[in-house]
Design an enzyme around this catalytic site. Structure first.
Site, PDB file in Angstrom:
ATOM      1  N   CYS A  91     -19.183  -6.193   3.782  1.00 19.43           N
ATOM      2  CA  CYS A  91     -18.740  -4.839   3.916  1.00 19.43           C
ATOM      3  C   CYS A  91     -17.352  -4.800   3.118  1.00 19.43           C
ATOM      4  CB  CYS A  91     -18.291  -4.677   5.519  1.00 19.43           C
ATOM      5  SG  CYS A  91     -17.270  -3.365   6.037  1.00 19.43           S
TER       6      CYS A  91
ATOM      7  N   CYS B 114     -19.531   1.957   8.708  1.00  9.48           N
ATOM      8  CA  CYS B 114     -18.654   1.219   9.630  1.00  9.48           C
ATOM      9  C   CYS B 114     -17.310   2.346   9.857  1.00  9.48           C
ATOM     10  CB  CYS B 114     -18.147   0.152   9.405  1.00  9.48           C
ATOM     11  SG  CYS B 114     -17.106  -0.774  10.365  1.00  9.48           S
TER      12      CYS B 114
ATOM     13  N   ARG C 296     -17.623  -2.350  17.962  1.00  9.58           N
ATOM     14  CA  ARG C 296     -17.152  -3.410  17.900  1.00  9.58           C
ATOM     15  C   ARG C 296     -15.667  -3.626  18.501  1.00  9.58           C
ATOM     16  NH1 ARG C 296     -17.069  -4.074  11.591  1.00  9.58           N
ATOM     17  NH2 ARG C 296     -17.551  -6.395  12.301  1.00  9.58           N
TER      18      ARG C 296
ATOM     19  N   CYS D 290       0.536   4.759   6.770  1.00  8.38           N
ATOM     20  CA  CYS D 290      -0.127   4.594   8.073  1.00  8.38           C
ATOM     21  C   CYS D 290       0.829   3.849   9.009  1.00  8.38           C
ATOM     22  CB  CYS D 290      -1.433   3.699   7.967  1.00  8.38           C
ATOM     23  SG  CYS D 290      -2.655   4.519   6.870  1.00  8.38           S
TER      24      CYS D 290
ATOM     25  N   CYS E 200     -16.140  -9.063   5.505  1.00  8.45           N
ATOM     26  CA  CYS E 200     -15.598  -7.842   5.053  1.00  8.45           C
ATOM     27  C   CYS E 200     -14.296  -7.917   4.285  1.00  8.45           C
ATOM     28  CB  CYS E 200     -15.016  -7.094   6.537  1.00  8.45           C
ATOM     29  SG  CYS E 200     -16.316  -6.805   7.917  1.00  8.45           S
TER      30      CYS E 200
ATOM     31  N   CYS F 161       0.270   0.171  10.300  1.00 11.52           N
ATOM     32  CA  CYS F 161      -0.145  -0.866   9.444  1.00 11.52           C
ATOM     33  C   CYS F 161       0.915  -1.672   8.724  1.00 11.52           C
ATOM     34  CB  CYS F 161      -0.983  -0.121   8.248  1.00 11.52           C
ATOM     35  SG  CYS F 161      -1.570  -1.300   7.123  1.00 11.52           S
TER      36      CYS F 161
ATOM     37  N   CYS G 161       0.982  -1.324  -0.083  1.00 12.79           N
ATOM     38  CA  CYS G 161       0.261   0.076  -0.116  1.00 12.79           C
ATOM     39  C   CYS G 161       0.732   1.389   0.079  1.00 12.79           C
ATOM     40  CB  CYS G 161      -0.947   0.016   1.273  1.00 12.79           C
ATOM     41  SG  CYS G 161      -2.045   1.204   1.152  1.00 12.79           S
TER      42      CYS G 161
HETATM   43  N1  SAM Z   1      -6.951   0.309   3.442  1.00  9.00           N
HETATM   44  C1  SAM Z   1      -8.077   0.651   4.088  1.00  9.00           C
HETATM   45  C2  SAM Z   1      -8.075   1.988   4.853  1.00  9.00           C
HETATM   46  O1  SAM Z   1      -7.173   2.438   5.314  1.00  9.00           O
HETATM   47  O2  SAM Z   1      -9.115   2.349   5.271  1.00  9.00           O
HETATM   48  C3  SAM Z   1      -8.593  -0.549   5.230  1.00  9.00           C
HETATM   49  C4  SAM Z   1      -7.277  -0.641   6.224  1.00  9.00           C
HETATM   50  S1  SAM Z   1      -7.610  -1.659   7.695  1.00  9.00           S
HETATM   51  C5  SAM Z   1      -8.520  -3.219   6.846  1.00  9.00           C
HETATM   52  C6  SAM Z   1      -8.925  -1.000   8.119  1.00  9.00           C
HETATM   53  C7  SAM Z   1      -8.604  -0.706   9.746  1.00  9.00           C
HETATM   54  O3  SAM Z   1      -7.894  -1.521  10.523  1.00  9.00           O
HETATM   55  C8  SAM Z   1      -7.563   0.579   9.607  1.00  9.00           C
HETATM   56  O4  SAM Z   1      -8.583   1.725   9.443  1.00  9.00           O
HETATM   57  C9  SAM Z   1      -7.184   0.600  11.135  1.00  9.00           C
HETATM   58  O5  SAM Z   1      -8.128   1.333  11.887  1.00  9.00           O
HETATM   59  C10 SAM Z   1      -7.279  -0.934  11.517  1.00  9.00           C
HETATM   60  N2  SAM Z   1      -5.824  -1.407  11.489  1.00  9.00           N
HETATM   61  C11 SAM Z   1      -4.823  -1.741  10.812  1.00  9.00           C
HETATM   62  N3  SAM Z   1      -3.842  -2.156  11.160  1.00  9.00           N
HETATM   63  C12 SAM Z   1      -4.077  -2.137  12.601  1.00  9.00           C
HETATM   64  C13 SAM Z   1      -2.941  -2.727  13.438  1.00  9.00           C
HETATM   65  N4  SAM Z   1      -1.977  -2.847  13.319  1.00  9.00           N
HETATM   66  N5  SAM Z   1      -3.682  -2.558  14.721  1.00  9.00           N
HETATM   67  C14 SAM Z   1      -4.873  -2.292  14.926  1.00  9.00           C
HETATM   68  N6  SAM Z   1      -5.756  -1.817  13.911  1.00  9.00           N
HETATM   69  C15 SAM Z   1      -5.414  -1.787  12.673  1.00  9.00           C
HETATM   70 FE1  SF4 Z   2      -2.772   1.286   3.247  1.00  6.15          FE
HETATM   71 FE2  SF4 Z   2      -2.849  -0.184   5.871  1.00  6.15          FE
HETATM   72 FE3  SF4 Z   2      -3.147   2.664   5.525  1.00  6.15          FE
HETATM   73 FE4  SF4 Z   2      -5.199   0.996   4.764  1.00  6.15          FE
HETATM   74  S1  SF4 Z   2      -4.393   1.312   6.970  1.00  6.15           S
HETATM   75  S2  SF4 Z   2      -4.278   2.850   3.758  1.00  6.15           S
HETATM   76  S3  SF4 Z   2      -3.880  -0.671   4.058  1.00  6.15           S
HETATM   77  S4  SF4 Z   2      -1.212   1.387   4.935  1.00  6.15           S
END
Ligand code: SAM
Ligand code: SF4
Length: 354
Positions: free
Chosen positions: A131, A191, A263, A59, A99, A62, A55
Site C-alpha cells: 500500500c 484504503c 481497520r 494537518c 504500507c 500530524c 511536510c
Molecule cells: N501524507 C499522507 C496523507 O496525508 O494522506 C499520509 C499521512 S498518514 C500516514 C495517513 C493517515 O494517518 C492520515 O491521513 C491520518 O488519518 C492518520 N494519522 C496521522 N497522524 C495521526 C495521529 N496523530 N493520530 C491518529 N491518526 C493519525
Molecule cells: Fe503531511 Fe501529515 Fe498531513 Fe500527511 S497527514 S499531509 S504527512 S501533515
C-alpha cells in the site's frame, strides 16, 4: 454476497445504527461481519515511513507537519535496501501488507517517485501486498502505481467535509475526493477512512462514513484512527475518545461497508485487550503492527509484533495470507461492477451529485 452493500445511507439511518444500545449494535455488526468475512481472520499491516517529517501541510493532528515542533526529525527518502529489510522482518512476523508512507502534500514526478515505484515492485516480488500513502496523485501517477503492481492506495477523508476545513487549511476535502476518484479509475484497491478525537461531532463522524459508503465500489479498506495526541500539534490537548465511541464507530462502519476491511489503526495501543476484542467482534478485521513500538514516527505508538501475536492467539484469531482476499474474489463489490453502476464516475455519490 453483495445484497447488503448500499451507497445511499441517510444520516438518519446512520444515527439510528450508531446510537442503538451498544451490545445490540455489536451483535448486529458481528452478524454482518460473519456474512462477509471469516471472523477468525485478521489482516495485519506494517507501516514504513519512507520519507519522514518536513511536510508542508498543516494537518492539525500530524507529527510530520513542518508547521509544528513535534520533535520528529526530518529524514530523506529511505534506501530500498532498508525498506526490504523491514519488509522481510514484517513478513516473518505474519504481516501480509506493507504500507509505504511519505510525508508529502502530493507526489512529484521524478527520481523520488521512480524510487518509490521500484520499492513497490520489489516488495511485491517478496510476496507481500503493498500500500502507498503519498498524498495527492495525478491520473498518470495513479496509473504508474497500478503498473508497478500496487495493491492499495491510502487517502483518508479524515472527517466530514465541513469539519475537515477546521483541521486542515492547506488543501480541501474536495482535493481528497479527487485523488480517491483517480485511484478508483485503476485496479488499485482503495484504503480510505479517518480519525476520531479531533473535536468533531458524532454527526461529522457519520457524515464521513456516509461519504465513504457512497463511493462506488466502496473502499476495500476503511481505517478508523483514534487520535494519537502529539505534543506540539494543535490537537495535543484534546479530550480522550471514550472507548465506547471507538466500538460504535467500528460497528457502524462494518454495517454500512460490509465488504470492506475495517481497520483499527492509530490509537489502538491505548485500548485495552478487552476493548480491542470487542472491536474485533464488531467487525474490525485489520490492524497495524510493528517491530518497534511506533507506527509511523516515534510520535504515534503501535502495539509490537510480539504483543499482537499474544493477543491474536488469546482471541483465537489467525493472520490473513497476502493476496488472500483477491484469491477469494474480494469480499466486497468488484471495481468493474462499482464503476459501471456509477457510470464511470467513481467519486462519492454525495460529491458526484453536487
Ligand atoms: N501524507 C499522507 C496523507 O496525508 O494522506 C499520509 C499521512 S498518514 C500516514 C495517513 C493517515 O494517518 C492520515 O491521513 C491520518 O488519518 C492518520 N494519522 C496521522 N497522524 C495521526 C495521529 N496523530 N493520530 C491518529 N491518526 C493519525
Ligand atoms: Fe503531511 Fe501529515 Fe498531513 Fe500527511 S497527514 S499531509 S504527512 S501533515
Amino acid at each position: 454476497m453483495t445484497e447488503e452493500i448500499r451507497h445511499d445511507w441517510s444520516l438518519v439511518e446512520l444515527r439510528e445504527i450508531h446510537d442503538m444500545p451498544l451490545l445490540e449494535l455489536v451483535f448486529r455488526a458481528a452478524a454482518v461481519h460473519r456474512r462477509h468475512h471469516d471472523p477468525r481472520e485478521m489482516q495485519v499491516s506494517k507501516l514504513i515511513s519512507i520519507k519522514t517529517g518536513a511536510c508542508p501541510e498543516d494537518c492539525a493532528y500530524c507529527a510530520q507537519s513542518s508547521r509544528y515542533s513535534t520533535g520528529v526529525a526530518p529524514e530523506k527518502l529511505m534506501d530500498k535496501a532498508r525498506v526490504l529489510e523491514i519488509a522481510g522482518a514484517a513478513k516473518e512476523a505474519g504481516v501480509s501488507r506493507v504500507c509505504l508512507g511519505a510525508a508529502w502534500r502530493s507526489v512529484r514526478d521524478g527520481e523520488s517517485f521512480d524510487r518509490v515505484l521500484d520499492m513497490v515492485r520489489s516488495v511485491t516480488d517478496m510476496g507481500l501486498e503493498v500500500c502507498c500513502t503519498l498524498g495527492m496523485l495525478s491520473e498518470s501517477q495513479a496509473r504508474r502505481l497500478e503498473d508497478a503492481g500496487l495493491y492499495a492506495y491510502n487517502h483518508n477523508l479524515d472527517s466530514s467535509a465541513e469539519f475537515y476545513e477546521t483541521i486542515i487549511t492547506t488543501r480541501t476535502h474536495a482535493d481528497r475526493i479527487e485523488t480517491i476518484g483517480r485511484v478508483r479509475q485503476t485496479s488499485v484497491t482503495l484504503c480510505s477512512g479517518g480519525i476520531i478525537g479531533l473535536g468533531e461531532s458524532v454527526e461529522d463522524r457519520l457524515k464521513m462514513l456516509q461519504t465513504l459508503a457512497s463511493i462506488r465500489p466502496q473502499p476495500e479498506s476503511v481505517p478508523i484512527n483514534v487520535l494519537s495526541k502529539v505534543p506540539g500539534t494543535p490537537m495535543a490537548g484534546n479530550a480522550d475518545v471514550p472507548d465506547w465511541d471507538v466500538v460504535r464507530m467500528i460497528a457502524t462502519a462494518r454495517i454500512v461497508m460490509p465488504g470492506a476491511d475495517v481497520r483499527l489503526t492509530a490509537g489502538r495501543a491505548r485500548l485495552s485487550a478487552a476493548v480491542q476484542a470487542l472491536c474485533f467482534l464488531a467487525g474490525a478485521n485489520s490492524i497495524f503492527s510493528s517491530e518497534t513500538e511506533f507506527m509511523l514516527t516515534k510520535a504515534v505508538p503501535s502495539p509490537s509484533y510480539e504483543a499482537d501475536h499474544a493477543l491474536m492467539s488469546e482471541l483465537g484469531l489467525r493472520y490473513r495470507e497476502p493476496f488472500a482476499r483477491r484469491e477469494a474474489g474480494g469480499g466486497g463489490e468488484s471495481c468493474e461492477a462499482g464503476r459501471e453502476a456509477s457510470g464511470g464516475d467513481a467519486r462519492p455519490a454525495a460529491v458526484a451529485a453536487t
